[in-house]
Design a protein around this motif. Structure first.
Motif, PDB file in Angstrom:
ATOM      1  N   ILE A 215      45.154  12.203  12.632  1.00  0.00           N
ATOM      2  CA  ILE A 215      44.400  12.981  13.626  1.00  0.00           C
ATOM      3  C   ILE A 215      44.373  12.276  14.970  1.00  0.00           C
ATOM      4  O   ILE A 215      44.632  12.879  16.029  1.00  0.00           O
ATOM      5  CB  ILE A 215      42.973  13.236  13.108  1.00  0.00           C
ATOM      6  N   VAL A 216      44.067  10.963  14.958  1.00  0.00           N
ATOM      7  CA  VAL A 216      43.978  10.211  16.217  1.00  0.00           C
ATOM      8  C   VAL A 216      45.351  10.134  16.894  1.00  0.00           C
ATOM      9  O   VAL A 216      45.453  10.238  18.115  1.00  0.00           O
ATOM     10  CB  VAL A 216      43.405   8.807  15.957  1.00  0.00           C
ATOM     11  N   THR A 217      46.405   9.983  16.112  1.00  0.00           N
ATOM     12  CA  THR A 217      47.761   9.932  16.678  1.00  0.00           C
ATOM     13  C   THR A 217      48.116  11.256  17.332  1.00  0.00           C
ATOM     14  O   THR A 217      48.686  11.301  18.432  1.00  0.00           O
ATOM     15  CB  THR A 217      48.779   9.591  15.587  1.00  0.00           C
ATOM     16  N   PHE A 218      47.800  12.359  16.673  1.00  0.00           N
ATOM     17  CA  PHE A 218      48.093  13.684  17.231  1.00  0.00           C
ATOM     18  C   PHE A 218      47.313  13.922  18.522  1.00  0.00           C
ATOM     19  O   PHE A 218      47.851  14.441  19.508  1.00  0.00           O
ATOM     20  CB  PHE A 218      47.757  14.753  16.192  1.00  0.00           C
ATOM     21  N   LEU A 219      46.041  13.522  18.544  1.00  0.00           N
ATOM     22  CA  LEU A 219      45.237  13.679  19.758  1.00  0.00           C
ATOM     23  C   LEU A 219      45.775  12.805  20.887  1.00  0.00           C
ATOM     24  O   LEU A 219      45.757  13.214  22.069  1.00  0.00           O
ATOM     25  CB  LEU A 219      43.783  13.314  19.473  1.00  0.00           C
ATOM     26  N   SER A 220      46.271  11.628  20.543  1.00  0.00           N
ATOM     27  CA  SER A 220      46.852  10.742  21.558  1.00  0.00           C
ATOM     28  C   SER A 220      48.075  11.379  22.189  1.00  0.00           C
ATOM     29  O   SER A 220      48.278  11.313  23.414  1.00  0.00           O
ATOM     30  CB  SER A 220      47.221   9.397  20.930  1.00  0.00           C
ATOM     31  N   ILE A 221      48.908  12.020  21.381  1.00  0.00           N
ATOM     32  CA  ILE A 221      50.112  12.686  21.904  1.00  0.00           C
ATOM     33  C   ILE A 221      49.724  13.838  22.814  1.00  0.00           C
ATOM     34  O   ILE A 221      50.335  14.037  23.880  1.00  0.00           O
ATOM     35  CB  ILE A 221      50.980  13.176  20.732  1.00  0.00           C
ATOM     36  N   LEU A 222      48.703  14.594  22.442  1.00  0.00           N
ATOM     37  CA  LEU A 222      48.258  15.702  23.294  1.00  0.00           C
ATOM     38  C   LEU A 222      47.757  15.204  24.644  1.00  0.00           C
ATOM     39  O   LEU A 222      48.030  15.816  25.700  1.00  0.00           O
ATOM     40  CB  LEU A 222      47.159  16.491  22.586  1.00  0.00           C
ATOM     41  N   GLU A 223      46.993  14.090  24.636  1.00  0.00           N
ATOM     42  CA  GLU A 223      46.498  13.538  25.892  1.00  0.00           C
ATOM     43  C   GLU A 223      47.645  13.058  26.778  1.00  0.00           C
ATOM     44  O   GLU A 223      47.625  13.240  28.001  1.00  0.00           O
ATOM     45  CB  GLU A 223      45.541  12.365  25.599  1.00  0.00           C
ATOM     46  N   MET A 224      48.656  12.443  26.162  1.00  0.00           N
ATOM     47  CA  MET A 224      49.802  11.954  26.938  1.00  0.00           C
ATOM     48  C   MET A 224      50.676  13.096  27.429  1.00  0.00           C
ATOM     49  O   MET A 224      51.377  12.967  28.447  1.00  0.00           O
ATOM     50  CB  MET A 224      50.609  10.975  26.080  1.00  0.00           C
ATOM     51  N   MET A 225      50.651  14.240  26.726  1.00  0.00           N
ATOM     52  CA  MET A 225      51.364  15.434  27.235  1.00  0.00           C
ATOM     53  C   MET A 225      50.720  15.943  28.521  1.00  0.00           C
ATOM     54  O   MET A 225      51.407  16.387  29.447  1.00  0.00           O
ATOM     55  CB  MET A 225      51.341  16.528  26.175  1.00  0.00           C
ATOM     56  N   LYS A 226      49.379  15.864  28.581  1.00  0.00           N
ATOM     57  CA  LYS A 226      48.687  16.332  29.781  1.00  0.00           C
ATOM     58  C   LYS A 226      49.072  15.509  31.006  1.00  0.00           C
ATOM     59  O   LYS A 226      49.166  16.041  32.119  1.00  0.00           O
ATOM     60  CB  LYS A 226      47.174  16.252  29.569  1.00  0.00           C
ATOM     61  N   THR A 227      49.267  14.213  30.810  1.00  0.00           N
ATOM     62  CA  THR A 227      49.631  13.342  31.929  1.00  0.00           C
ATOM     63  C   THR A 227      51.126  13.365  32.231  1.00  0.00           C
ATOM     64  O   THR A 227      51.574  12.733  33.183  1.00  0.00           O
ATOM     65  CB  THR A 227      49.199  11.902  31.628  1.00  0.00           C
ATOM     66  N   GLY A 228      51.906  14.089  31.411  1.00  0.00           N
ATOM     67  CA  GLY A 228      53.342  14.207  31.645  1.00  0.00           C
ATOM     68  C   GLY A 228      54.168  13.052  31.129  1.00  0.00           C
ATOM     69  O   GLY A 228      55.366  12.966  31.434  1.00  0.00           O
ATOM     70  N   LYS A 229      53.593  12.176  30.332  1.00  0.00           N
ATOM     71  CA  LYS A 229      54.351  11.038  29.817  1.00  0.00           C
ATOM     72  C   LYS A 229      55.189  11.410  28.602  1.00  0.00           C
ATOM     73  O   LYS A 229      56.205  10.760  28.332  1.00  0.00           O
ATOM     74  CB  LYS A 229      53.412   9.891  29.449  1.00  0.00           C
ATOM     75  N   LEU A 230      54.773  12.447  27.872  1.00  0.00           N
ATOM     76  CA  LEU A 230      55.517  12.877  26.698  1.00  0.00           C
ATOM     77  C   LEU A 230      55.881  14.340  26.810  1.00  0.00           C
ATOM     78  O   LEU A 230      55.163  15.142  27.428  1.00  0.00           O
ATOM     79  CB  LEU A 230      54.688  12.650  25.422  1.00  0.00           C
ATOM     80  N   TYR A 231      57.029  14.671  26.206  1.00  0.00           N
ATOM     81  CA  TYR A 231      57.470  16.071  26.125  1.00  0.00           C
ATOM     82  C   TYR A 231      57.821  16.331  24.665  1.00  0.00           C
ATOM     83  O   TYR A 231      58.537  15.541  24.045  1.00  0.00           O
ATOM     84  CB  TYR A 231      58.690  16.314  27.010  1.00  0.00           C
ATOM     85  N   ILE A 232      57.288  17.424  24.094  1.00  0.00           N
ATOM     86  CA  ILE A 232      57.552  17.717  22.689  1.00  0.00           C
ATOM     87  C   ILE A 232      58.200  19.077  22.560  1.00  0.00           C
ATOM     88  O   ILE A 232      58.036  19.961  23.415  1.00  0.00           O
ATOM     89  CB  ILE A 232      56.254  17.664  21.837  1.00  0.00           C
ATOM     90  N   GLU A 233      58.956  19.236  21.485  1.00  0.00           N
ATOM     91  CA  GLU A 233      59.564  20.523  21.172  1.00  0.00           C
ATOM     92  C   GLU A 233      59.654  20.656  19.656  1.00  0.00           C
ATOM     93  O   GLU A 233      59.775  19.663  18.927  1.00  0.00           O
ATOM     94  CB  GLU A 233      60.957  20.642  21.792  1.00  0.00           C
ATOM     95  N   GLN A 234      59.603  21.917  19.206  1.00  0.00           N
ATOM     96  CA  GLN A 234      59.658  22.225  17.787  1.00  0.00           C
ATOM     97  C   GLN A 234      60.474  23.497  17.608  1.00  0.00           C
ATOM     98  O   GLN A 234      60.105  24.560  18.107  1.00  0.00           O
ATOM     99  CB  GLN A 234      58.231  22.412  17.219  1.00  0.00           C
ATOM    100  N   GLU A 235      61.591  23.378  16.910  1.00  0.00           N
ATOM    101  CA  GLU A 235      62.501  24.515  16.750  1.00  0.00           C
ATOM    102  C   GLU A 235      61.939  25.544  15.777  1.00  0.00           C
ATOM    103  O   GLU A 235      61.981  26.748  16.041  1.00  0.00           O
ATOM    104  CB  GLU A 235      63.872  24.021  16.265  1.00  0.00           C
ATOM    105  N   ILE A 243      59.706  14.321  19.904  1.00  0.00           N
ATOM    106  CA  ILE A 243      58.951  13.820  21.057  1.00  0.00           C
ATOM    107  C   ILE A 243      59.877  13.013  21.941  1.00  0.00           C
ATOM    108  O   ILE A 243      60.645  12.171  21.453  1.00  0.00           O
ATOM    109  CB  ILE A 243      57.776  12.933  20.591  1.00  0.00           C
ATOM    110  N   ALA A 244      59.809  13.270  23.237  1.00  0.00           N
ATOM    111  CA  ALA A 244      60.641  12.547  24.211  1.00  0.00           C
ATOM    112  C   ALA A 244      59.728  11.869  25.221  1.00  0.00           C
ATOM    113  O   ALA A 244      58.742  12.458  25.687  1.00  0.00           O
ATOM    114  CB  ALA A 244      61.597  13.500  24.897  1.00  0.00           C
ATOM    115  N   TYR A 245      60.078  10.640  25.572  1.00  0.00           N
ATOM    116  CA  TYR A 245      59.272   9.864  26.524  1.00  0.00           C
ATOM    117  C   TYR A 245      59.768  10.127  27.937  1.00  0.00           C
ATOM    118  O   TYR A 245      60.940   9.954  28.264  1.00  0.00           O
ATOM    119  CB  TYR A 245      59.370   8.380  26.197  1.00  0.00           C
ATOM    120  N   GLN A 246      58.857  10.590  28.806  1.00  0.00           N
ATOM    121  CA  GLN A 246      59.189  10.882  30.195  1.00  0.00           C
ATOM    122  C   GLN A 246      58.439   9.987  31.159  1.00  0.00           C
ATOM    123  O   GLN A 246      58.503  10.181  32.365  1.00  0.00           O
ATOM    124  CB  GLN A 246      58.855  12.357  30.522  1.00  0.00           C
ATOM    125  N   GLY A 247      57.737   9.020  30.618  1.00  0.00           N
ATOM    126  CA  GLY A 247      56.949   8.143  31.478  1.00  0.00           C
ATOM    127  C   GLY A 247      57.811   7.332  32.412  1.00  0.00           C
ATOM    128  O   GLY A 247      57.449   7.084  33.571  1.00  0.00           O
TER     129      GLY A 247
END
Length: 258
Positions: A215-235, A243-247
């Motif tokens: 749960i904490v890992t998933f919430l961390s990814i969502l927070e980092m998506m808001k700041t634009g550091k991560l980009y995720i996709e699901q086919e 997950i791709a790092y854009q930081g």
């Protein structure tokens, strides 16, 4: 305005004040100081005693009541900053303290009266009886005991131990507290993303265990998506999340702007 007060012996001025308050059935926290002062002075004026020490105590209280009465009659200055203290406050506190000790003394007197009716008797049992121990004939006691009876007794004792076990709560395990917070996990995910650039969400979850970690890992990814550091996709709907790092790109753009 006065009332008929029976001239009886009071232990002191506070005892007389309590008598007047109970006689008039008034609230001790809101004493009608004018009425009580008049009745108190009426009693003191009719006192017949040659004990000057006792008389002086009553006169000091009379002066205190007159002083409080005068303060209550004077107009008060209204101030918004602080509330004016009630002139009766100190007297009320003294009356409450005296009343407490007075009733405690009544309780102690009752206990003393009850204790006077209790008698203690020294033990008078002869030593022959006090030290007597009945002899047990073990041969006679165990004469009809067999292995079958002992086995039944053993099973019954063991069954009682089983019956004491709660069938539901006994299956509960220990709940361990997982010391993990979202701030620390965001730092871990960012370092992990910097090293791997592009990675699987399932692969990331293999670095820890437990529902709290997921749960904490998933919430961390969502927070980092808001700041634009991560980009995720699901086919697919239930497929793995990539997950791709854009930081790094964002940091380079900031450096170019500067």
């Amino acid at each position: 305005m006065g009332i008929q007060v029976k001239l009886e012996a009071f232990d002191g001025p506070l005892d007389l004040l309590l008598h007047l308050i109970e006689k008039n059935k008034v609230d001790i926290f809101d004493i009608p100081i004018v009425l009580i002062t008049e009745q108190y002075l009426d009693y003191v004026s009719r006192m017949d005693t040659r004990d000057m020490d006792l008389m002086s105590e009553f006169l000091v209280m009379a002066a205190t009541l007159v002083k409080i009465k005068s303060k209550m009659l004077l107009p008060r200055e209204e101030t918004e900053s602080e509330e004016e203290e009630d002139p009766r406050q100190e007297l009320v506190e003294r009356l409450l303290e005296y009343k407490m000790y007075k009733y405690v003394s009544f309780e102690l007197k009752d206990r003393q009266f009850d204790a006077a009716r209790v008698f203690f008797k020294e033990p008078s049992i002869p030593d022959e009886i006090k030290n007597y121990k009945e002899e047990v004939d073990f041969d006679e006691l165990l004469s009809d005991v067999t292995l079958s009876k002992l086995q039944n007794i053993f099973y019954s004792v063991m069954q009682k131990q089983v019956d004491k076990i709660d069938p539901i709560r006994s299956k509960f395990g220990e709940i361990e507290k997982e010391d993990i917070n979202i701030e620390d996990q965001m730092l871990f995910v960012e370092n992990y993303a910097r090293r791997h650039k592009s990675f699987s969400f399932r692969k990331l979850l293999e670095t820890g265990s437990g529902k709290g970690y997921i749960i904490v890992t998933f919430l961390s990814i969502l927070e980092m998506m808001k700041t634009g550091k991560l980009y995720i996709e699901q086919e697919d709907i239930f497929g793995d999340i990539r997950i791709a790092y854009q930081g790094a790109e964002k940091e380079e753009d900031e450096q170019v702007e500067h």
